[in-house]
Scaffold this motif. Sequence first.
Motif, PDB file in Angstrom:
ATOM      1  N   THR A 263      -3.742  -3.882 -14.263  1.00 19.16           N
ATOM      2  CA  THR A 263      -4.544  -2.963 -14.789  1.00 19.16           C
ATOM      3  C   THR A 263      -5.643  -3.349 -14.660  1.00 19.16           C
ATOM      4  N   VAL A 264      -6.492  -2.397 -13.763  1.00 18.00           N
ATOM      5  CA  VAL A 264      -7.502  -2.832 -13.239  1.00 18.00           C
ATOM      6  C   VAL A 264      -9.080  -1.894 -13.816  1.00 18.00           C
ATOM      7  N   VAL A 265      -9.909  -3.039 -13.749  1.00 19.36           N
ATOM      8  CA  VAL A 265     -11.171  -2.761 -14.112  1.00 19.36           C
ATOM      9  C   VAL A 265     -12.444  -3.467 -12.713  1.00 19.36           C
ATOM     10  N   PHE A 266     -13.413  -2.531 -12.853  1.00 20.79           N
ATOM     11  CA  PHE A 266     -14.533  -2.602 -11.834  1.00 20.79           C
ATOM     12  C   PHE A 266     -16.023  -3.026 -12.268  1.00 20.79           C
ATOM     13  N   TRP A 267     -16.714  -3.048 -11.770  1.00 21.60           N
ATOM     14  CA  TRP A 267     -18.056  -3.277 -12.392  1.00 21.60           C
ATOM     15  C   TRP A 267     -18.758  -3.815 -10.857  1.00 21.60           C
ATOM     16  N   ALA A 268     -20.515  -3.555 -11.206  1.00 24.91           N
ATOM     17  CA  ALA A 268     -21.351  -3.317  -9.645  1.00 24.91           C
ATOM     18  C   ALA A 268     -21.969  -4.777 -10.364  1.00 24.91           C
ATOM     19  N   ASP A 269     -23.060  -5.485  -9.393  1.00 28.35           N
ATOM     20  CA  ASP A 269     -23.661  -6.319  -9.952  1.00 28.35           C
ATOM     21  C   ASP A 269     -24.950  -5.982  -9.316  1.00 28.35           C
ATOM     22  N   ALA A 270     -26.124  -5.451  -9.795  1.00 21.69           N
ATOM     23  CA  ALA A 270     -27.200  -4.898  -9.754  1.00 21.69           C
ATOM     24  C   ALA A 270     -28.178  -5.576 -10.256  1.00 21.69           C
ATOM     25  N   SER A 271     -29.381  -5.719 -10.423  1.00 21.67           N
ATOM     26  CA  SER A 271     -30.239  -6.143 -10.994  1.00 21.67           C
ATOM     27  C   SER A 271     -30.841  -5.200 -11.863  1.00 21.67           C
ATOM     28  N   GLU A 272     -30.391  -4.156 -11.916  1.00 26.29           N
ATOM     29  CA  GLU A 272     -30.907  -2.825 -13.082  1.00 26.29           C
ATOM     30  C   GLU A 272     -29.524  -2.250 -13.447  1.00 26.29           C
ATOM     31  N   ALA A 273     -29.953  -2.335 -14.884  1.00 25.32           N
ATOM     32  CA  ALA A 273     -28.606  -1.877 -15.836  1.00 25.32           C
ATOM     33  C   ALA A 273     -28.728  -0.362 -15.482  1.00 25.32           C
ATOM     34  N   LYS A 274     -29.803   0.686 -14.595  1.00 28.26           N
ATOM     35  CA  LYS A 274     -29.328   2.333 -14.425  1.00 28.26           C
ATOM     36  C   LYS A 274     -28.523   1.501 -12.990  1.00 28.26           C
ATOM     37  N   ALA A 275     -28.833   1.217 -12.340  1.00 27.67           N
ATOM     38  CA  ALA A 275     -28.410   0.905 -10.792  1.00 27.67           C
ATOM     39  C   ALA A 275     -26.573   0.587 -10.658  1.00 27.67           C
ATOM     40  N   ALA A 276     -26.761  -0.671 -11.435  1.00 32.07           N
ATOM     41  CA  ALA A 276     -25.317  -0.929 -11.575  1.00 32.07           C
ATOM     42  C   ALA A 276     -24.563   0.344 -13.011  1.00 32.07           C
ATOM     43  N   GLU A 277     -25.344   0.708 -13.706  1.00 29.57           N
ATOM     44  CA  GLU A 277     -24.734   2.047 -13.893  1.00 29.57           C
ATOM     45  C   GLU A 277     -24.092   3.017 -13.008  1.00 29.57           C
ATOM     46  N   ALA A 278     -25.195   3.492 -12.251  1.00 30.79           N
ATOM     47  CA  ALA A 278     -24.693   4.827 -11.656  1.00 30.79           C
ATOM     48  C   ALA A 278     -23.691   3.904 -10.586  1.00 30.79           C
ATOM     49  N   ALA A 279     -23.616   2.923  -9.316  1.00 30.02           N
ATOM     50  CA  ALA A 279     -22.605   2.188  -8.961  1.00 30.02           C
ATOM     51  C   ALA A 279     -21.467   2.198  -9.954  1.00 30.02           C
ATOM     52  N   ASP A 280     -21.162   1.639 -11.177  1.00 34.78           N
ATOM     53  CA  ASP A 280     -20.015   2.293 -11.616  1.00 34.78           C
ATOM     54  C   ASP A 280     -19.537   3.541 -11.640  1.00 34.78           C
ATOM     55  N   ASN A 281     -20.186   4.580 -12.019  1.00 32.61           N
ATOM     56  CA  ASN A 281     -20.212   5.507 -12.351  1.00 32.61           C
ATOM     57  C   ASN A 281     -19.529   6.411 -10.935  1.00 32.61           C
ATOM     58  N   PHE A 282     -20.307   6.035  -9.869  1.00 32.38           N
ATOM     59  CA  PHE A 282     -19.599   6.389  -8.826  1.00 32.38           C
ATOM     60  C   PHE A 282     -18.547   6.194  -8.093  1.00 32.38           C
ATOM     61  N   PHE A 283     -18.343   4.710  -8.299  1.00 34.46           N
ATOM     62  CA  PHE A 283     -16.849   4.526  -8.045  1.00 34.46           C
ATOM     63  C   PHE A 283     -15.441   4.787  -8.423  1.00 34.46           C
ATOM     64  N   ALA A 284     -15.794   5.107 -10.063  1.00 31.52           N
ATOM     65  CA  ALA A 284     -15.219   5.428 -10.967  1.00 31.52           C
ATOM     66  C   ALA A 284     -14.963   6.850 -10.705  1.00 31.52           C
ATOM     67  N   ARG A 285     -15.985   7.745 -10.843  1.00 26.71           N
ATOM     68  CA  ARG A 285     -15.307   9.226 -10.029  1.00 26.71           C
ATOM     69  C   ARG A 285     -14.308   9.420  -8.995  1.00 26.71           C
ATOM     70  N   CYS A 286     -15.027   7.968  -8.108  1.00 27.96           N
ATOM     71  CA  CYS A 286     -13.659   8.598  -6.353  1.00 27.96           C
ATOM     72  C   CYS A 286     -12.337   7.702  -6.193  1.00 27.96           C
ATOM     73  N   ILE A 287     -12.505   6.491  -6.896  1.00 25.06           N
ATOM     74  CA  ILE A 287     -10.857   5.518  -7.138  1.00 25.06           C
ATOM     75  C   ILE A 287     -10.153   6.797  -8.465  1.00 25.06           C
ATOM     76  N   ASP A 288     -10.919   6.951  -8.948  1.00 28.91           N
ATOM     77  CA  ASP A 288      -9.619   8.097 -10.500  1.00 28.91           C
ATOM     78  C   ASP A 288     -10.138   9.548 -10.383  1.00 28.91           C
ATOM     79  N   PRO A 289     -10.104  10.251  -8.831  1.00 32.55           N
ATOM     80  CA  PRO A 289     -10.600  11.503  -8.428  1.00 32.55           C
ATOM     81  C   PRO A 289      -9.397  13.099  -9.025  1.00 32.55           C
ATOM     82  N   ASP A 290      -8.768  12.509 -10.356  1.00 36.48           N
ATOM     83  CA  ASP A 290      -7.877  12.803 -11.317  1.00 36.48           C
ATOM     84  C   ASP A 290      -7.990  13.950 -12.067  1.00 36.48           C
TER      85      ASP A 290
END
Length: 601
Positions: A263-290
């Motif tokens: 089971t795979v989880v992932f998260w960004a380590d960023a100072s700003e919550a919005k930037a971290a959320e944007a990074a999470d969303n980008f990675f999710a779309r690229c790693i699981d693009p079905d």
Amino acid sequence: MSVLQALDRYYDRIPAVAKPGWSPEKFGWCIVLGSNGTVVDVENLHDLSGKKPQVKSHTVPAAVKRTVGIAPNFLWDKTAYVLGRTAGSGKRTAEEHEAFRTLHIDALKGEGDEGLAALRSFLTSWTPERFDQAPFTEDMLDANVMFRLRGERCYLHERPAAEALVARRAEAAGGENSVICLITGEAGPPARLHPTIKGVEGAQSSGAALVSFNLDAFTSLGKEQGENAPTSEGAAFRYGAALNHLLTRDGPNRLRRPIGDATVVFWADASEAKAAEAADNFFARCIDPDISDEVEAATIHEDLKQIAKGKPLKSIRPDITEGTQFHVLGLSPNAARLSVRFWLTGDLEHFARALAQHHADLSLEPEPLGWGAAPSVSRLLVRTTAAQGDFKNIPPLLAGEVMCAVLTGTSYPQSLLSAAIIRLRAGDSAATGWHAAVIRAVLNRQRRHSATPKKREIPMGLDRSHENTGYQLGRLFAVYEMAQRAALGKVNATIRDRYFGAASATPAGVFPLIVRGGQNHLAKVRKEKPGWANLIERELEEINGHFKPGPGGIWPRSLRLTDQGEFAIGYYHQRATKLTNEKGDALSAETLPEEIEGADA
């Protein structure tokens, strides 16, 4: 940075996070008490908006970690503890109820709060036989129950007096002992038992431990339980709360489908919550693009192409802070504990480039059947390595190694090549192109990363000048199959079904049979479709020009594993190519009367 340190830092990002000493638990029922401790009503807490009632999550005093002993929770628990009733045999239900009763009668003694006093009165007078009367129902058995005082909207554990009592109990439990925490480096009361982690596919539904020392063989220097890896209670709570939040089913930071058994989880380590959320969303779309949305799929495909060409991530996604650190964690079940299948941490830019290179290495012309924008790792593995196309049959170790290669840009494991070829020998269709794409990616990356890298890689589409014996034999096999289908139409079993595995491994023992049968097929095609016969014979002549007679004959006795891989690629390239001549005659797999097997899984 270690797994636990990264999770401890992520805790601060969680919205409406539970405080230390508290945890989210699922509830279906609430017992409404009068001020004198009598049962007034039982409130149904289920979410009834769907087809089936669903339990709701409520933040309550943290659940105790149960192993084999009896340990009641504070101010809530399942019916066996709270009411002394269970749906099972209940061999120790009486003991569990007595433990819950004793804990609360002692802890609530002298409390002046009306709600806490009502709970103490309830437990003092309650008998399990009372459950057989209204308003109790058998649907409640073995579910978690909490309490509320009649006439109030808040639950008993939410009353200020109850919260203060929970804090005092936690402080008293810490005692005077103190350790230097391995996670934070700060002094604090040690965690004897680490938190229970829930949500890992295949693990126990009640949860499993990421850190535990439950046998003498795991301990050292006579230390017990958590003393072997000193962790403060606060740090243990934070990493446990963070990981349980990440593992929320259908959550944004979790892959929808496991990679093998991980089971795979992932998260960004960023100072700003919005930037971290944007990074999470980008990675999710690229790693699981079905995904089914064609516009979004095209966007992902284009983003990965631009990154593969060297375009900086910041220019594609300006909302992502440059230098954002990113973490990917794969957890596998292991009895009552969890195994870390892989732990990857680094710059998101690096992960993005590795993902883009992965999809570039898989590129094939034409695209495999049902390929989509960019298939996820799990779909790629189930189509090429899993028996019967079942996700449960993906080899777990192989899945973890492939995921690491995808996210780090290192060579794919050799076992991926072996698994794909084994599946072709077992009857998987080489005509779909999935196996050819994976094999090409493995071989090209091996060439690129070898000590003496080869300048020329395996081509993306048909290359008649590609001088590899396996590749040219695969082309030859495809043309003879085309001759068979042109002569006989749709048959129950083509030469691919009968000979593909043997032809790719031991050509000398099989190709004489294929050639003899092919000549008979060509004789029939010449009579009925002379234009097609000319195209096939011209292609055979060109391919045969690549083979040089040797001491053992024109066909090699055996092919190495890498050449067997090139055989599959050459077969797919040739089969997908349309043959034409100056008269406009055209012949391809699509013009012949056979359906391609292997519908998208």
